[in-house]
Design an enzyme around this catalytic site. Structure first.
Site, mmCIF file in Angstrom:
data_model
loop_
_atom_site.group_PDB
_atom_site.id
_atom_site.type_symbol
_atom_site.label_atom_id
_atom_site.label_comp_id
_atom_site.label_asym_id
_atom_site.label_seq_id
_atom_site.Cartn_x
_atom_site.Cartn_y
_atom_site.Cartn_z
ATOM 1 N N HIS A 268 42.415 38.166 49.208
ATOM 2 C CA HIS A 268 42.830 38.725 47.918
ATOM 3 C C HIS A 268 44.339 38.485 47.736
ATOM 4 O O HIS A 268 44.741 37.502 47.133
ATOM 5 C CB HIS A 268 42.444 40.206 47.897
ATOM 6 N N HIS A 307 39.356 29.053 41.766
ATOM 7 C CA HIS A 307 39.327 30.476 41.427
ATOM 8 C C HIS A 307 37.899 30.856 41.091
ATOM 9 O O HIS A 307 37.172 30.055 40.517
ATOM 10 C CB HIS A 307 40.248 30.752 40.223
ATOM 11 N N ASP A 363 48.662 31.560 42.950
ATOM 12 C CA ASP A 363 49.232 31.603 44.302
ATOM 13 C C ASP A 363 49.845 30.279 44.728
ATOM 14 O O ASP A 363 50.606 30.227 45.689
ATOM 15 C CB ASP A 363 48.146 31.992 45.316
HETATM 16 C C1 LIG Z 1 39.262 30.999 45.165
HETATM 17 C C2 LIG Z 1 37.948 30.590 45.829
HETATM 18 C C3 LIG Z 1 37.637 31.583 46.959
HETATM 19 C C4 LIG Z 1 36.840 30.620 44.767
HETATM 20 O O1 LIG Z 1 35.647 30.360 45.390
HETATM 21 P P1 LIG Z 1 34.232 30.258 44.657
HETATM 22 O O2 LIG Z 1 34.374 30.486 43.203
HETATM 23 O O3 LIG Z 1 33.305 31.109 45.416
HETATM 24 O O4 LIG Z 1 33.886 28.700 44.809
HETATM 25 P P2 LIG Z 1 33.088 28.026 45.990
HETATM 26 O O5 LIG Z 1 33.607 28.489 47.303
HETATM 27 O O6 LIG Z 1 31.623 28.226 45.713
HETATM 28 O O7 LIG Z 1 33.459 26.487 45.792
HETATM 29 C C5 LIG Z 1 32.799 25.588 44.895
HETATM 30 C C6 LIG Z 1 32.987 24.151 45.414
HETATM 31 O O8 LIG Z 1 34.378 23.773 45.347
HETATM 32 C C7 LIG Z 1 34.886 23.543 46.670
HETATM 33 N N1 LIG Z 1 36.195 24.203 46.743
HETATM 34 C C8 LIG Z 1 36.512 25.432 46.220
HETATM 35 N N2 LIG Z 1 37.809 25.692 46.418
HETATM 36 C C9 LIG Z 1 38.313 24.632 47.072
HETATM 37 C C10 LIG Z 1 39.588 24.312 47.555
HETATM 38 N N3 LIG Z 1 40.607 25.147 47.379
HETATM 39 N N4 LIG Z 1 39.778 23.131 48.196
HETATM 40 C C11 LIG Z 1 38.747 22.285 48.356
HETATM 41 N N5 LIG Z 1 37.500 22.516 47.930
HETATM 42 C C12 LIG Z 1 37.283 23.686 47.294
HETATM 43 C C13 LIG Z 1 33.888 24.164 47.620
HETATM 44 O O9 LIG Z 1 33.908 23.519 48.877
HETATM 45 C C14 LIG Z 1 32.598 23.952 46.876
HETATM 46 O O10 LIG Z 1 32.236 22.608 47.044
HETATM 47 P P3 LIG Z 1 30.668 22.196 47.209
HETATM 48 O O11 LIG Z 1 30.060 22.549 45.884
HETATM 49 O O12 LIG Z 1 30.690 20.748 47.506
HETATM 50 O O13 LIG Z 1 30.158 23.049 48.335
HETATM 51 C C15 LIG Z 1 38.054 29.140 46.390
HETATM 52 O O14 LIG Z 1 38.335 28.234 45.356
HETATM 53 C C16 LIG Z 1 39.097 29.038 47.501
HETATM 54 O O15 LIG Z 1 38.786 29.315 48.675
HETATM 55 N N6 LIG Z 1 40.373 28.633 47.161
HETATM 56 C C17 LIG Z 1 41.419 28.550 48.138
HETATM 57 C C18 LIG Z 1 42.000 29.930 48.416
HETATM 58 C C19 LIG Z 1 42.830 30.465 47.279
HETATM 59 O O16 LIG Z 1 43.674 29.778 46.718
HETATM 60 N N7 LIG Z 1 42.596 31.735 46.960
HETATM 61 C C20 LIG Z 1 43.343 32.428 45.906
HETATM 62 C C21 LIG Z 1 42.497 32.742 44.764
HETATM 63 S S1 LIG Z 1 43.465 33.457 43.474
#
Ligand SMILES: CC(C)(COP(=O)(O)OP(=O)(O)OC[C@H]1O[C@@H](n2cnc3c(N)ncnc32)[C@H](O)[C@@H]1OP(=O)(O)O)[C@@H](O)C(=O)NCCC(=O)NCCS
Length: 436
Positions: A268, A307, A363
């Site tokens: 978070h 996101h 972020d």
């Molecule tokens: C923010 C986050 C948790 C959202 O996750 P989500 O909506 O559940 O999306 P998913 O984890 O289902 O990802 C969807 C796809 O994009 C990919 N993906 C998502 N974020 C990614 C990233 N930052 N880098 C590379 N690939 C990413 C996943 O591997 C997945 O690929 P696939 O369909 O081939 O399996 C995720 O994008 C992430 O971990 N980002 C990095 C951490 C971050 O910056 N967090 C701050 C959020 S404000």
């Protein structure tokens, strides 16, 4: 016109029921009429992590992730960040309207005169080790304020609630600055009522022996903008904690401490710290293509990208990028910015990121700015908690005054044993290794 209803057929019984659709939603409780036998509990929904469940009605923040929209009380975040101060936005979140000049002056005065902490706060701060993380120090100290203000329990009195809201918004920067100075072994600095909210925070963080601390106005404004961008984000993990704990009618200090504890988690509030670590690991612009290749091969994620809601350029991320340039004009360029810009440039052209709609989030840049301003990375989540307090309190107040809300209590799907026969201690065999 098509009726605003949904008809569901229960194939277990062949019975149908028609449910009203309100604001594009059905009420989960309406599903309970679908039963296999009269004694049946009725149909429930299973929704871990609340992926498709609205837990409240709210008129505070609107997000449309696909279109990249974030609005507080109907005002686009871009407009607020350009024209308002953080305290003006806090007023908007809490009261629903932008203040008049007189209302704003009163509000700023009230918050300013609630920035002092009871002297006993220093004593509990002293109990923390010097290498403690400032976030748990902040969480514990906010909870401890509950011992100083027992009257805060009277949460049904609007005037009383407002007093605690002013105290919390006023005292949060003071506690944050004390947590920071404690880790450095520096004496605490008292608030200075001549200064703005962010300039005073900077004074409490960085004043040394000078008689009056003068904050750089570009830095103070940049911090103010960052505070506006972080002030609310509708029903996220920490806001859900605030509402959930507040729904038991715990006082606002305890509920805010719970919300801040939720924010402390790396999924978070801690993502910007992870961005700084990632940029450090990449080391230089030249290593960016190779790093992206590794991410695409499944080795880690690009931190600060993607996101749960935004599938477009995150509006705060857009604003923050501009703010970064202004800060670097004062501090000199953070070398990590060049790596970040190169990462963004390549990723935004790359099919892997384009197809998955992965854009830089707030972020991605906030950590670089905070680092350039002189903050250690442990402080990043604390810097998030200060402005988010305004959002938490607006959501808490909305929850308390909503006649439909009750103590939060989700259902579960029980997956344990049916009733078992008790075995006396002396007759119990060893637990099978497989269950360890
Ligand atoms: C923010 C986050 C948790 C959202 O996750 P989500 O909506 O559940 O999306 P998913 O984890 O289902 O990802 C969807 C796809 O994009 C990919 N993906 C998502 N974020 C990614 C990233 N930052 N880098 C590379 N690939 C990413 C996943 O591997 C997945 O690929 P696939 O369909 O081939 O399996 C995720 O994008 C992430 O971990 N980002 C990095 C951490 C971050 O910056 N967090 C701050 C959020 S404000």
């Amino acid at each position: 016109m098509a009726p605003n209803t949904v008809t569901i057929t229960d194939n277990r019984t062949n019975q149908s029921c028609t449910l009203p659709v309100e604001n594009g939603n059905i009420r989960a409780m309406d599903l309970r009429q679908l039963k296999t036998i009269p004694e049946d509990f009725g149909l429930m929904t299973y929704d871990p992590a609340f992926m498709n469940t609205a837990s409240c009605r709210s008129s505070i923040t609107f997000i449309d992730g696909d279109r990249g929209i974030l609005r507080y009380r109907g005002y686009p975040i871009e407009v607020l960040a350009e024209h308002c101060t953080f305290l003006e936005v806090a007023y908007l979140l809490l009261f629903g309207e932008l203040p008049t000049e007189k209302e704003l002056n009163n509000w700023v005065h009230e918050i300013t005169y609630h920035t002092m902490l009871h002297e006993s706060t220093k004593k509990f701060m002293e109990g923390f080790g010097y290498n403690s993380h400032p976030m748990p120090m902040l969480v514990s100290t906010v909870a401890a304020l509950s011992t100083l203000y027992p009257g805060a329990r009277n949460i049904h009195d609007a005037a009383n609630r407002l007093l605690q809201i002013k105290r919390l918004i006023g005292k949060m920067p003071t506690i944050a600055a004390m947590s920071y100075r404690h880790t450095l072994g520096l004496p605490y600095v008292y608030p200075d009522n001549d200064l703005s909210y962010t300039a005073n925070f900077m004074n409490m963080l960085w004043r040394m022996v000078e008689p009056k601390y003068v904050a750089n106005p570009v830095m103070a404004r940049a911090l103010d903008i960052l505070f506006i961008l972080h002030a609310d984000h509708e029903q996220n993990c920490s806001t859900n904690a605030m509402r959930s704990v507040g729904s038991s009618h715990a006082d606002p200090y305890l509920a805010t401490a719970a919300a801040a504890a939720a924010l402390a988690g790396p999924l978070h509030g801690g993502a910007n710290e992870a961005v700084i670590d990632m940029l450090g690991e990449i080391g230089s612009k030249d290593n960016v293509p190779n790093y992206i290749k590794k991410v695409k091969e499944g080795h880690g994620r690009l931190m600060g990208f993607g996101h749960r809601l935004y599938k477009n350029y995150d509006p705060p991320a857009r604003i923050i990028k501009r703010t970064a340039e202004q800060v670097f004009e004062v501090t000199g360029r953070n070398p990590k910015l060049d790596i970040a810009l190169e990462l963004e440039r390549i990723a935004l052209e790359d099919d892997y990121f384009v197809k998955r709609k992965l854009y830089p989030n707030v972020d991605f840049y906030s950590g670089i700015i905070y680092q350039a301003m002189g903050f250690k990375s442990e402080m990043f989540t604390v810097l998030f908690a200060i402005p988010r307090t305004a959002g938490w309190l607006a959501q808490w107040q909305e929850m308390l005054t909503d006649p439909e809300q009750k103590i939060a209590r989700p259902r579960q799907i029980y997956t344990g044993h049916e009733i078992r026969e008790f075995v006396p201690l002396e007759d119990r065999g060893p637990i099978a290794a497989a269950t360890h």
